[in-house]
Design a protein around this motif. Structure first.
Motif, PDB file in Angstrom:
ATOM      1  N   ALA A 183       0.826  -1.208   0.000  1.00 48.21           N
ATOM      2  CA  ALA A 183       0.000   0.000   0.000  1.00 48.21           C
ATOM      3  C   ALA A 183       0.863   1.263   0.000  1.00 48.21           C
ATOM      4  O   ALA A 183       0.562   2.245  -0.700  1.00 48.21           O
ATOM      5  N   ILE A 184       1.932   1.254   0.782  1.00 51.51           N
ATOM      6  CA  ILE A 184       2.842   2.410   0.807  1.00 51.51           C
ATOM      7  C   ILE A 184       3.455   2.632  -0.566  1.00 51.51           C
ATOM      8  O   ILE A 184       3.530   3.765  -1.069  1.00 51.51           O
ATOM      9  N   LEU A 185       3.895   1.533  -1.203  1.00 60.73           N
ATOM     10  CA  LEU A 185       4.510   1.645  -2.520  1.00 60.73           C
ATOM     11  C   LEU A 185       3.507   2.188  -3.534  1.00 60.73           C
ATOM     12  O   LEU A 185       3.829   3.080  -4.338  1.00 60.73           O
ATOM     13  N   GLY A 186       2.272   1.678  -3.511  1.00 59.37           N
ATOM     14  CA  GLY A 186       1.264   2.141  -4.446  1.00 59.37           C
ATOM     15  C   GLY A 186       0.922   3.606  -4.260  1.00 59.37           C
ATOM     16  O   GLY A 186       0.808   4.363  -5.243  1.00 59.37           O
ATOM     17  N   MET A 187       0.772   4.038  -3.018  1.00 58.71           N
ATOM     18  CA  MET A 187       0.454   5.439  -2.747  1.00 58.71           C
ATOM     19  C   MET A 187       1.611   6.351  -3.141  1.00 58.71           C
ATOM     20  O   MET A 187       1.407   7.435  -3.702  1.00 58.71           O
ATOM     21  N   ALA A 188       2.828   5.922  -2.818  1.00 58.15           N
ATOM     22  CA  ALA A 188       3.992   6.748  -3.127  1.00 58.15           C
ATOM     23  C   ALA A 188       4.147   6.931  -4.643  1.00 58.15           C
ATOM     24  O   ALA A 188       4.427   8.045  -5.132  1.00 58.15           O
ATOM     25  N   LEU A 189       3.961   5.839  -5.401  1.00 57.19           N
ATOM     26  CA  LEU A 189       4.066   5.939  -6.854  1.00 57.19           C
ATOM     27  C   LEU A 189       2.935   6.787  -7.437  1.00 57.19           C
ATOM     28  O   LEU A 189       3.142   7.531  -8.414  1.00 57.19           O
ATOM     29  N   HIS A 190       1.754   6.706  -6.854  1.00 60.03           N
ATOM     30  CA  HIS A 190       0.641   7.533  -7.311  1.00 60.03           C
ATOM     31  C   HIS A 190       0.952   9.011  -7.095  1.00 60.03           C
ATOM     32  O   HIS A 190       0.728   9.851  -7.984  1.00 60.03           O
ATOM     33  N   MET A 191       1.495   9.326  -5.925  1.00 59.14           N
ATOM     34  CA  MET A 191       1.847  10.716  -5.628  1.00 59.14           C
ATOM     35  C   MET A 191       2.942  11.219  -6.557  1.00 59.14           C
ATOM     36  O   MET A 191       2.915  12.366  -7.022  1.00 59.14           O
ATOM     37  N   ALA A 192       3.912  10.343  -6.851  1.00 63.55           N
ATOM     38  CA  ALA A 192       5.064  10.775  -7.654  1.00 63.55           C
ATOM     39  C   ALA A 192       4.715  10.930  -9.130  1.00 63.55           C
ATOM     40  O   ALA A 192       5.242  11.818  -9.814  1.00 63.55           O
ATOM     41  N   THR A 193       3.807  10.083  -9.632  1.00 64.11           N
ATOM     42  CA  THR A 193       3.518  10.084 -11.064  1.00 64.11           C
ATOM     43  C   THR A 193       2.142  10.644 -11.422  1.00 64.11           C
ATOM     44  O   THR A 193       1.903  10.980 -12.584  1.00 64.11           O
ATOM     45  N   GLY A 194       1.252  10.706 -10.442  1.00 63.81           N
ATOM     46  CA  GLY A 194      -0.113  11.132 -10.728  1.00 63.81           C
ATOM     47  C   GLY A 194      -0.955  10.057 -11.385  1.00 63.81           C
ATOM     48  O   GLY A 194      -2.088  10.300 -11.795  1.00 63.81           O
ATOM     49  N   ASN A 195      -0.420   8.863 -11.478  1.00 61.84           N
ATOM     50  CA  ASN A 195      -1.123   7.744 -12.112  1.00 61.84           C
ATOM     51  C   ASN A 195      -1.742   6.853 -11.036  1.00 61.84           C
ATOM     52  O   ASN A 195      -1.030   6.178 -10.276  1.00 61.84           O
ATOM     53  N   GLY A 196      -3.084   6.844 -10.961  1.00 65.21           N
ATOM     54  CA  GLY A 196      -3.764   6.057  -9.945  1.00 65.21           C
ATOM     55  C   GLY A 196      -3.713   4.564 -10.158  1.00 65.21           C
ATOM     56  O   GLY A 196      -4.106   3.794  -9.271  1.00 65.21           O
ATOM     57  N   ALA A 197      -3.234   4.135 -11.339  1.00 65.11           N
ATOM     58  CA  ALA A 197      -3.169   2.693 -11.603  1.00 65.11           C
ATOM     59  C   ALA A 197      -2.232   1.978 -10.633  1.00 65.11           C
ATOM     60  O   ALA A 197      -2.426   0.798 -10.326  1.00 65.11           O
ATOM     61  N   TYR A 198      -1.217   2.701 -10.138  1.00 62.19           N
ATOM     62  CA  TYR A 198      -0.290   2.072  -9.189  1.00 62.19           C
ATOM     63  C   TYR A 198      -1.023   1.623  -7.926  1.00 62.19           C
ATOM     64  O   TYR A 198      -0.781   0.534  -7.406  1.00 62.19           O
ATOM     65  N   GLU A 199      -1.915   2.486  -7.439  1.00 64.61           N
ATOM     66  CA  GLU A 199      -2.676   2.110  -6.248  1.00 64.61           C
ATOM     67  C   GLU A 199      -3.661   1.000  -6.548  1.00 64.61           C
ATOM     68  O   GLU A 199      -3.927   0.131  -5.710  1.00 64.61           O
ATOM     69  N   ALA A 200      -4.248   1.026  -7.726  1.00 64.46           N
ATOM     70  CA  ALA A 200      -5.184  -0.034  -8.091  1.00 64.46           C
ATOM     71  C   ALA A 200      -4.470  -1.386  -8.116  1.00 64.46           C
ATOM     72  O   ALA A 200      -4.991  -2.391  -7.599  1.00 64.46           O
ATOM     73  N   TRP A 201      -3.274  -1.397  -8.705  1.00 70.96           N
ATOM     74  CA  TRP A 201      -2.515  -2.643  -8.741  1.00 70.96           C
ATOM     75  C   TRP A 201      -2.097  -3.078  -7.346  1.00 70.96           C
ATOM     76  O   TRP A 201      -2.088  -4.282  -7.030  1.00 70.96           O
ATOM     77  N   ALA A 202      -1.754  -2.115  -6.497  1.00 67.84           N
ATOM     78  CA  ALA A 202      -1.396  -2.450  -5.112  1.00 67.84           C
ATOM     79  C   ALA A 202      -2.567  -3.107  -4.401  1.00 67.84           C
ATOM     80  O   ALA A 202      -2.411  -4.098  -3.676  1.00 67.84           O
ATOM     81  N   SER A 203      -3.773  -2.561  -4.635  1.00 66.45           N
ATOM     82  CA  SER A 203      -4.965  -3.132  -4.017  1.00 66.45           C
ATOM     83  C   SER A 203      -5.227  -4.548  -4.522  1.00 66.45           C
ATOM     84  O   SER A 203      -5.567  -5.447  -3.741  1.00 66.45           O
ATOM     85  N   LEU A 204      -5.052  -4.763  -5.816  1.00 63.48           N
ATOM     86  CA  LEU A 204      -5.253  -6.108  -6.366  1.00 63.48           C
ATOM     87  C   LEU A 204      -4.219  -7.097  -5.839  1.00 63.48           C
ATOM     88  O   LEU A 204      -4.544  -8.261  -5.564  1.00 63.48           O
ATOM     89  N   LEU A 205      -2.984  -6.635  -5.697  1.00 57.87           N
ATOM     90  CA  LEU A 205      -1.939  -7.509  -5.149  1.00 57.87           C
ATOM     91  C   LEU A 205      -2.229  -7.874  -3.695  1.00 57.87           C
ATOM     92  O   LEU A 205      -2.013  -9.024  -3.274  1.00 57.87           O
ATOM     93  N   ILE A 206      -2.724  -6.898  -2.932  1.00 55.50           N
ATOM     94  CA  ILE A 206      -3.105  -7.175  -1.542  1.00 55.50           C
ATOM     95  C   ILE A 206      -4.219  -8.216  -1.511  1.00 55.50           C
ATOM     96  O   ILE A 206      -4.208  -9.159  -0.718  1.00 55.50           O
ATOM     97  N   GLY A 207      -5.203  -8.059  -2.403  1.00 48.34           N
ATOM     98  CA  GLY A 207      -6.290  -9.027  -2.475  1.00 48.34           C
ATOM     99  C   GLY A 207      -5.800 -10.417  -2.829  1.00 48.34           C
ATOM    100  O   GLY A 207      -6.219 -11.416  -2.227  1.00 48.34           O
ATOM    101  N   ALA A 208      -4.894 -10.505  -3.810  1.00 45.50           N
ATOM    102  CA  ALA A 208      -4.356 -11.812  -4.209  1.00 45.50           C
ATOM    103  C   ALA A 208      -3.582 -12.448  -3.055  1.00 45.50           C
ATOM    104  O   ALA A 208      -3.680 -13.668  -2.828  1.00 45.50           O
TER     105      ALA A 208
END
Length: 337
Positions: A183-208
């Motif tokens: 989750a930290i990695l996904g949020m940090a990448l979203h903040m750095a790039t403005g691309n919300g897909a990083y958080e979406a992928w983080a959420s899916l990885l957490i689910g898996a």
């Protein structure tokens, strides 16, 4: 440490995990709402699932201690296995499925979040990581203590431990730490790039990750509920003990089943040496049961069936013993790695 002492330590470990998860669930939920972060909301669902599971585990510890009664002559030890199965289902439904939903919704959403909101979310996750790490350290400390008593490595004890409550807490805390890092990695990448897909992928990885852990815990609980034998090393020790008895000519079968952590049933078919009268047979069986329980206190139920072993019985017993010895040797090699 006896069974009661181990149960006391497990109860403390579960209470520590419950306290940590309740506080973390609230913090993640508030932080996720402020930041609008799907990864953080997924982690909040994860912590809610873990909190419910700790309640299940505490219930299992209490209910499994009830004494045997006419309706349950072998006791209530399998309550541990049933409630650990419910915990696995809770991880799958509350944690894994919710995380997948959050990840899919994040791909569809085009909302933007403020940097301030994400700063709050990251701060919450860092605190959560510290709390989850403290709970994990507590669980690992108990595992290391048990490993030392049993002469195993810590990793070997994690793989072989038969306490479903401790195993579930250990799996939950380990998964939680990995999930927070994702989750930290996904949020940090979203903040750095403005691309919300990083958080979406983080959420899916957490689910898996949660679904996989739920599958592993559920598979183990299912095996124990169906009727799992004791560890091959203990089976081998029991066979060696019976084979060494001077009154026993052959052991054609020695079947074991776990009735709960620290509670085992043994049913064995034995062929006694020729020439024993009825009193000698009775004395041999009584002394064998007594010494079995002295050597393995967890063997509370012992059934010895005296039978005339045929040649085919002896051949099957020899093959079964060779197979058992092979399994024990393989496990020893695995533990040495």
């Amino acid at each position: 440490m006896g069974r009661d002492g181990q149960d006391g330590e497990t109860r403390k470990t579960v209470w520590v995990a419950l306290g940590a998860n309740l506080g973390i669930a609230v913090a993640k939920g508030v932080g996720g709402g402020i930041a609008g972060s799907p990864a953080l909301l997924s982690e909040a669902a994860h912590s809610v699932a873990d909190s419910l599971n700790e309640v299940f585990l505490l219930a299992s510890l209490r209910r499994s201690e009830r004494p045997a009664d006419p309706l349950h002559p072998f006791g209530y030890g399998k309550e541990r296995f049933f409630w650990s199965l419910l915990a696995a289902v809770g991880i799958f439904v509350t944690g894994g499925c919710f995380s997948f939903v959050q990840g899919i919704e994040a791909f569809r959403s085009e909302e933007s979040e403020s940097a301030g909101g994400y700063a709050v979310g990251l701060a919450v996750l860092v605190v959560a990581l510290l709390a989850e790490g403290a709970s994990l350290v507590r669980a690992l400390s108990q595992v290391r203590g048990q490993a030392k008593e049993r002469g195993r490595s810590t990793f070997g004890e994690i793989r072989r431990n038969d306490d479903p409550a401790l195993r579930t807490v250990l799996a939950e805390d380990s998964t939680a730490c990995v999930g927070v890092l994702l989750a930290i990695l996904g949020m940090a990448l979203h903040m750095a790039t403005g691309n919300g897909a990083y958080e979406a992928w983080a959420s899916l990885l957490i689910g898996a990750l949660l679904v996989y852990v739920a599958y592993v815990l559920g598979k183990s609980a299912r095996a124990q509920l169906i009727g799992e034998a004791v560890a091959p090393e203990m089976q081998q020790g029991i066979r060696d003990f019976l084979d060494a008895r001077p009154e026993i000519d052959a052991v054609t079968a020695a079947l074991t089943m776990r009735l709960g952590p620290g509670s085992v049933m043994l049913a064995a078919r034995v062929d006694l040496v020729a020439g024993l009268d009825s009193e000698e047979v009775e004395e041999a069986l009584v002394s064998t049961k007594r010494e079995l329980r002295e050597r393995w206190p967890e063997v509370g139920q012992v059934f010895l069936d005296v039978t005339d072993a045929s040649v085919a019985d002896r051949v099957r017993a020899r093959r079964a013993r060779e197979e058992l010895d092979g399994v024990v040797e393989e496990r020893r090699r695995e533990d040495a790695v």
